[in-house]
Design a protein around this motif. Structure first.
Motif, PDB file in Angstrom:
ATOM      1  N   SER A 114      -9.218   0.240   9.234  1.00  0.00           N
ATOM      2  CA  SER A 114      -9.790  -0.031   7.786  1.00  0.00           C
ATOM      3  C   SER A 114     -10.908   0.848   7.637  1.00  0.00           C
ATOM      4  N   ILE A 115     -11.265   1.956   7.018  1.00  0.00           N
ATOM      5  CA  ILE A 115     -12.422   2.564   6.865  1.00  0.00           C
ATOM      6  C   ILE A 115     -13.098   2.580   5.362  1.00  0.00           C
ATOM      7  N   SER A 116     -12.367   1.986   4.395  1.00  0.00           N
ATOM      8  CA  SER A 116     -12.840   2.056   3.064  1.00  0.00           C
ATOM      9  C   SER A 116     -12.084   0.797   2.269  1.00  0.00           C
ATOM     10  N   ARG A 117     -12.792   0.545   1.060  1.00  0.00           N
ATOM     11  CA  ARG A 117     -12.151  -0.180   0.187  1.00  0.00           C
ATOM     12  C   ARG A 117     -11.024   0.250  -0.680  1.00  0.00           C
ATOM     13  N   GLU A 118     -11.335   1.509  -0.898  1.00  0.00           N
ATOM     14  CA  GLU A 118     -10.635   2.547  -1.967  1.00  0.00           C
ATOM     15  C   GLU A 118      -9.439   3.221  -1.143  1.00  0.00           C
ATOM     16  N   LYS A 119      -8.649   4.039  -1.975  1.00  0.00           N
ATOM     17  CA  LYS A 119      -7.463   4.832  -1.219  1.00  0.00           C
ATOM     18  C   LYS A 119      -8.130   6.112  -0.621  1.00  0.00           C
ATOM     19  N   ILE A 120      -7.574   6.325   0.384  1.00  0.00           N
ATOM     20  CA  ILE A 120      -8.092   7.503   1.188  1.00  0.00           C
ATOM     21  C   ILE A 120      -7.285   8.731   0.385  1.00  0.00           C
ATOM     22  N   THR A 121      -7.952   9.766   0.042  1.00  0.00           N
ATOM     23  CA  THR A 121      -7.598  11.007  -0.722  1.00  0.00           C
ATOM     24  C   THR A 121      -7.326  12.115   0.094  1.00  0.00           C
ATOM     25  N   THR A 122      -7.772  12.013   1.187  1.00  0.00           N
ATOM     26  CA  THR A 122      -7.433  13.308   2.237  1.00  0.00           C
ATOM     27  C   THR A 122      -7.649  12.839   3.670  1.00  0.00           C
ATOM     28  N   ALA A 123      -6.769  13.540   4.588  1.00  0.00           N
ATOM     29  CA  ALA A 123      -6.611  13.131   6.085  1.00  0.00           C
ATOM     30  C   ALA A 123      -6.278  14.328   6.480  1.00  0.00           C
ATOM     31  N   ILE A 124      -6.886  14.860   7.428  1.00  0.00           N
ATOM     32  CA  ILE A 124      -6.632  16.016   8.227  1.00  0.00           C
ATOM     33  C   ILE A 124      -7.086  15.970   9.806  1.00  0.00           C
ATOM     34  N   PHE A 125      -6.319  16.768  10.608  1.00  0.00           N
ATOM     35  CA  PHE A 125      -6.760  17.137  12.168  1.00  0.00           C
ATOM     36  C   PHE A 125      -7.701  18.515  11.856  1.00  0.00           C
ATOM     37  N   ASN A 126      -8.598  18.647  12.854  1.00  0.00           N
ATOM     38  CA  ASN A 126      -9.231  19.650  13.349  1.00  0.00           C
ATOM     39  C   ASN A 126      -8.075  20.494  13.960  1.00  0.00           C
ATOM     40  N   GLU A 127      -8.575  21.746  14.498  1.00  0.00           N
ATOM     41  CA  GLU A 127      -7.501  22.447  15.136  1.00  0.00           C
ATOM     42  C   GLU A 127      -7.234  22.148  16.514  1.00  0.00           C
ATOM     43  N   ARG A 128      -8.237  21.354  17.233  1.00  0.00           N
ATOM     44  CA  ARG A 128      -7.833  20.787  18.581  1.00  0.00           C
ATOM     45  C   ARG A 128      -7.157  19.398  18.622  1.00  0.00           C
ATOM     46  N   GLY A 129      -7.366  19.003  17.378  1.00  0.00           N
ATOM     47  CA  GLY A 129      -6.678  17.433  17.142  1.00  0.00           C
ATOM     48  C   GLY A 129      -7.653  16.386  17.621  1.00  0.00           C
ATOM     49  N   ASN A 130      -8.972  16.939  18.149  1.00  0.00           N
ATOM     50  CA  ASN A 130      -9.717  15.517  18.633  1.00  0.00           C
ATOM     51  C   ASN A 130     -10.482  14.719  17.480  1.00  0.00           C
ATOM     52  N   TRP A 131     -10.656  15.393  16.386  1.00  0.00           N
ATOM     53  CA  TRP A 131     -11.417  14.933  15.492  1.00  0.00           C
ATOM     54  C   TRP A 131     -10.222  14.942  13.818  1.00  0.00           C
ATOM     55  N   LEU A 132     -10.548  13.747  13.313  1.00  0.00           N
ATOM     56  CA  LEU A 132      -9.963  13.319  12.021  1.00  0.00           C
ATOM     57  C   LEU A 132     -10.946  13.105  11.065  1.00  0.00           C
ATOM     58  N   THR A 133     -10.392  13.835   9.692  1.00  0.00           N
ATOM     59  CA  THR A 133     -11.489  13.815   8.805  1.00  0.00           C
ATOM     60  C   THR A 133     -10.739  13.096   7.785  1.00  0.00           C
ATOM     61  N   PHE A 134     -11.574  12.051   7.155  1.00  0.00           N
ATOM     62  CA  PHE A 134     -10.967  11.293   5.651  1.00  0.00           C
ATOM     63  C   PHE A 134     -12.014  11.323   4.790  1.00  0.00           C
ATOM     64  N   GLY A 135     -11.388  11.497   3.613  1.00  0.00           N
ATOM     65  CA  GLY A 135     -12.261  11.519   2.308  1.00  0.00           C
ATOM     66  C   GLY A 135     -11.760  10.559   1.411  1.00  0.00           C
TER      67      GLY A 135
ATOM     68  N   ALA B 113       0.979  -1.256   0.065  1.00  0.00           N
ATOM     69  CA  ALA B 113      -0.048   0.065   0.038  1.00  0.00           C
ATOM     70  C   ALA B 113       0.997   1.268  -0.012  1.00  0.00           C
ATOM     71  N   LYS B 114       0.336   2.151  -0.686  1.00  0.00           N
ATOM     72  CA  LYS B 114       1.093   3.551  -0.695  1.00  0.00           C
ATOM     73  C   LYS B 114       0.336   4.708   0.044  1.00  0.00           C
ATOM     74  N   VAL B 115       1.226   5.505   0.609  1.00  0.00           N
ATOM     75  CA  VAL B 115       0.575   6.601   1.300  1.00  0.00           C
ATOM     76  C   VAL B 115       0.204   7.568   0.429  1.00  0.00           C
ATOM     77  N   THR B 116      -1.180   7.983   0.501  1.00  0.00           N
ATOM     78  CA  THR B 116      -1.856   8.912  -0.224  1.00  0.00           C
ATOM     79  C   THR B 116      -2.501  10.155   0.209  1.00  0.00           C
ATOM     80  N   ALA B 117      -2.333  10.344   1.990  1.00  0.00           N
ATOM     81  CA  ALA B 117      -2.708  11.377   2.476  1.00  0.00           C
ATOM     82  C   ALA B 117      -2.136  11.344   3.776  1.00  0.00           C
ATOM     83  N   CYS B 118      -1.838  12.605   4.281  1.00  0.00           N
ATOM     84  CA  CYS B 118      -1.077  12.515   5.735  1.00  0.00           C
ATOM     85  C   CYS B 118      -1.256  14.168   6.304  1.00  0.00           C
TER      86      CYS B 118
END
Length: 892
Positions: A335-356, A297-302
């Motif tokens: 694992s949250i998906s069958r396909e590659k994750i194209t975005t992964a970010i923290f919110n300002e406080r760092g308590n939430w992670l957003t994946f697309g 697997a390749k790294v696609t978002a960080c």
């Protein structure tokens, strides 16, 4: 009707990077538009601005005021988010791989191909050319894909596809050779680079670089004098003379030309200062190298959060990892998906992670401490085939080629139910009158009934032998369910309660694509490709009551809300209106010129000479039956006045050049021997953040000439539904479900104004306790805030007199104001008293003019019903609580 774009449902995410502002506002690209989701309220809106093609890169200013959006054609929009307007536009000269505001919001770093450009942020300044290019760094040997600013905005960390990261000093320092430091040793493209901060000194002391092959490098900084080499000045490419930047021969570093003007911020930097040994006179060393151990697997978002010192990484296999630095401790690996994750970010406080996930249209917000979802949205993977409003206009149901039925909350724009029991494309939907039951028909040979209060499929209607259903309806009383077939040309009639087949209607000789019951009678209308519309009396079992012959295939049929008129669309682009009582043709609208769309990439004829797609495949009457909406394989939705047979308005549903059928004329320069240049895929198959090029779903019964080409989806509208309130309508298009609503902006009638009708006059009337006069003046001004203020200025005992004094021509406006207050105000009894007195005072007028007032009255009923439901639930909960408390023995 002044309908304007309001929201986009059915596609929460289509690719590109997402950003979070103000800790809870999630901004994500959706095709060529931008959606904003409030994660606290779970409310999603789509900005009314749009780009010329799919947006691939976003960046927001630190204070959340400004947003930069760059599309696939390198065109940039500078947007004011609170005002939702475009302030500036510009075009870059190459593909934009990275984009980021500086920490202080003063500058914008843009990775344009191999270059890194530093632009001054336009902000609130009004300039002819707002974007000012400050500096250009041309040290990278391949495309720039990652950018990171230091806390003081003086340094920039740049990662590129040439397997290296570089540290640039953005400020021009006098007497210093500004040669970038190279972070090397990677074996693949650098997809992420970040600064680590010493919390005690609040200065950068570490750096992290993440390579695409799954390795993370940790770098440490130590202060050490480094001897600077002198070099001759060589002009830097693509850098304006005003930037005064010259290149060093030995390594391509950037230095200041002392003979020209001072540095761009107007301040000379002195090497003897206290901060002058910060990052540009020290040495970086590799501390450790860690692998994520994800196989191939390749790294696609960080992303990296400085406060928590944590890294989140998304992989091409749908797995994400959360790691604590600097010891590289894995906290979560899921694992949250069958396909590659194209975005992964923290919110300002760092308590939430957003994946697309772009390919599946998934957008997830996950709280990593409690391991729970804050937001979980997924759009339809393929085209939406059908859309329908609930009777109270609160919900919207959609069905698509991905075999799913989704129910959306119109007010919040979020999907709260997804039904997945169908095994083939969903082709038709119908809401029952009870407002919580939904019917769906599919090509899998079943019609299913859903209860979205209990979240279950409570009834399934089938046939003795498998059939493919393409149309669906139910009678107003809800006793029978009818569905038309694609293959056997029959109409099946089931008992809703028992699920038994009551009748099979035969007579059509082609697929039955249109099916609808009369709203006020028990007559069923069906349309077919055999050039007929047939009326059936289902309950009397008399078979066909009436047959309306046409000259071409009939594509769809719709009843007027009063049941006295029937509209049918034919393959030649005409709409026929029939009198259902007399059985006569009333009007005919010729719509070929109006529906004519743009030219597709693979078309050999111009759009004007092509006959493909010049017909309406979906029709929908307005709430009062005075006009009709029609659409098909085109970028237009047409609104016609029925009595005058004239085109009132055309809605262009998109300007997205990433879709086919938007342009009237093709550019001959883009034609090659191998075909259109836009259809030749020469991109990297693992391109980060892009929108995957895929062929949209295509059903076997699509009209000739409407099949999508191999490269790009064709813009079309498959279904239209007008809300029972008449205040909005939904269109199922290639981009998703577009919601258009009546514009409630400030509008007044100048013929009813004079010099004495002013806001001050309203305020004075309220102070003098002349509330009826104040209300009349506010109605003439038609300013929403003044109308509401006058409503609350009336004492409960004076409501009756004030309601009687309201002029009849302002009655609809007053009802609309009360509806909005009922939905957003806690003073329920006071507002219900207003509604009661208005109905008493103007009951006869409402009965005589119910058709004109129908949208406002349905909205009022919807608001009162919602308030009643909320109050009933609260009372029931309190009743059970009191019973429990009373049953507990009192030992004290």
């Amino acid at each position: 009707m002044d309908y304007t774009f309001q929201n986009l449902l059915g596609a929460p995410y289509r690719g590109g990077n997402a950003v979070i502002i103000q800790n809870t506002q999630l901004i994500s690209p959706v095709g060529n538009r931008v959606s904003v989701t409030d994660l606290n309220k779970h409310h999603t809106i789509t900005l009314p601005v749009s780009s010329s093609s799919n947006i691939c890169r976003l960046a927001a200013s630190p204070d959340g005021t400004f947003l930069i959006a760059v599309d696939e054609n390198n065109r940039c929009l500078f947007i004011n988010l609170p005002r939702r307007v475009i302030l500036h536009r510009m075009t870059f000269k190459d593909k934009v791989g990275a984009l980021k505001f500086s920490t202080d919001g003063e500058y914008i770093a843009v990775g344009v191909g191999k270059l890194v450009q530093i632009w001054r942020s336009p902000g609130f300044s009004k300039l002819v050319f707002a974007f000012e290019l400050i500096r250009t760094f041309a040290n990278s040997d391949d495309k720039v894909v990652s950018l990171e600013w230091s806390l003081d905005s003086d340094y920039l960390l740049v990662g590129s596809k040439d397997l290296a990261a570089r540290l640039f000093c953005v400020r021009k320092l006098r007497g210093v050779l500004n040669k970038p430091f190279l972070f090397v040793g990677h074996r693949d493209s650098v997809v992420g680079c970040f600064f680590g901060v010493d919390k005690s000194t609040n200065k950068v002391n570490r750096a992290f670089t993440i390579a695409r092959d799954g390795y993370m490098f940790s770098w440490g900084y130590s202060v050490k004098d480094v001897k600077m080499d002198e070099s001759e000045d060589v002009p830097s490419p693509d850098t304006p003379e005003r930037a005064d930047v010259v290149m060093a021969e030995n390594g391509g570093g950037i230095v200041t030309n002392q003979r020209k003007r001072k540095e761009y911020d107007g301040k000379d930097r002195d090497l003897e200062g206290e901060e002058e040994d910060y990052l540009h006179r020290g040495k970086w060393v590799l501390l450790r190298k860690d692998g994520f151990n994800q196989g191939g697997a390749k790294v696609t978002a960080c992303d990296y959060h400085k406060g928590l010192d944590m890294v989140v990484v998304g992989f091409s296999n749908g797995v994400f990892g959360l790691y604590q630095m600097p010891d590289f401790i894995c906290i979560h690996l899921l694992s949250i998906s069958r396909e590659k994750i194209t975005t992964a970010i923290f919110n300002e406080r760092g308590n939430w992670l957003t994946f697309g996930c772009a390919k599946l249209g998934q957008l997830l917000v996950w709280e990593w401490r409690s391991e729970s979802y804050i937001l979980k949205q997924q759009g339809h993977f393929f085209d939406v085939n059908c859309v329908t409003y609930s009777p109270d206009s609160q919900f919207l149901a959609t069905g698509a080629d991905d075999n799913k039925v989704k129910v959306w909350n119109v007010a919040s724009g979020s999907c709260f139910i997804t039904f997945t029991e169908h095994t083939n494309a969903v082709t038709a939907l119908h809401f029952m009158a009870d407002n919580h039951s939904l019917l769906s028909a599919s090509l899998d040979g079943t019609v299913r009934a859903w209860d979205f209060r209990r979240y279950k499929n409570y009834k399934t209607y089938t046939t003795p032998t498998p059939r493919q259903f393409v149309s669906l309806t139910a009678d107003p009383s809800g006793d029978v369910v009818c569905a038309g077939t694609l293959d056997s040309f029959e109409i099946f009639v089931w008992s809703k309660k028992t699920g038994q087949i009551k009748d099979i209607l035969n007579g059509h000789e082609a697929p039955v694509h249109g099916l609808m019951f009369s709203p006020l009678t028990q007559i069923l209308a069906s349309s077919s490709w055999d050039k007929t519309v047939r009326l059936w009396d289902v309950f009397a079992s008399k078979g066909t009551v009436e047959t309306f012959q046409h000259n071409h295939d009939v594509l769809t049929v719709a009843f007027r809300p009063d049941g006295k008129q029937l509209a049918s669309s034919t393959l030649d682009g005409q709409i026929h209106f029939w009198d259902t009582i007399e059985g006569l043709l009333m009007y005919t609208i010729e719509g070929r010129r109006d529906i004519a769309g743009g030219r597709n990439m693979t078309d050999r004829r111009s759009a004007a000479n092509s006959s493909a797609g010049k017909c309406f495949t979906t029709l929908c009457y307005s709430a009062d039956g005075s006009y009709i909406l029609a659409a098909g394989t085109s970028r237009y939705i047409c609104m016609y006045d029925i009595s005058d047979q004239v085109l009132l308005r055309r809605f262009q549903i998109t300007h997205n050049l990433s879709l086919d059928g938007v342009l009237d004329f093709l550019n001959s320069k883009k034609m090659t021997e191998a075909g259109p240049m836009d259809l030749i895929d020469d991109d990297d198959s693992d391109e980060e953040g892009g929108i995957d090029k895929q062929t949209r779903g295509n059903l076997s019964y699509d009209l000739p000439g409407s099949r999508p080409n191999r490269g790009r989806p064709i813009i079309r509208t498959k279904s239209i539904s007008i809300a029972p309130t008449g205040r909005s309508f939904a269109a199922a298009t290639t981009e998703g479900v577009l919601i258009y609503s009546i514009d409630d902006s400030f509008i007044f009638d100048p013929t009813d104004l004079d010099m004495d009708v002013t806001p001050d006059a309203v305020e004075n009337a309220i102070k003098e306790n002349e509330v009826s006069r104040a209300l009349a003046l506010s109605m003439r001004l038609n300013e929403d805030s003044l109308i509401k203020k006058c409503i609350f200025a009336v004492a409960p005992g004076d409501i009756k007199a004030a309601a009687i004094s309201v002029s009849q021509k302002y009655l609809e406006r007053l009802i609309e104001a009360l509806v909005e207050l009922l939905e957003n105000c806690p003073h329920l009894e006071f507002l219900l008293h207003w509604c009661q007195e208005i109905c008493k005072a103007h009951g006869s007028y409402i009965q005589r003019n119910y058709r004109n007032l129908l949208p406002a009255l349905i909205s009022l009923q919807k608001a009162i019903t919602r308030a009643h439901q909320d109050l009933a639930d609260m009372c029931s909960s309190n009743e059970y609580t009191l019973r429990y408390l009373c049953s507990v023995p009192n030992d004290h």
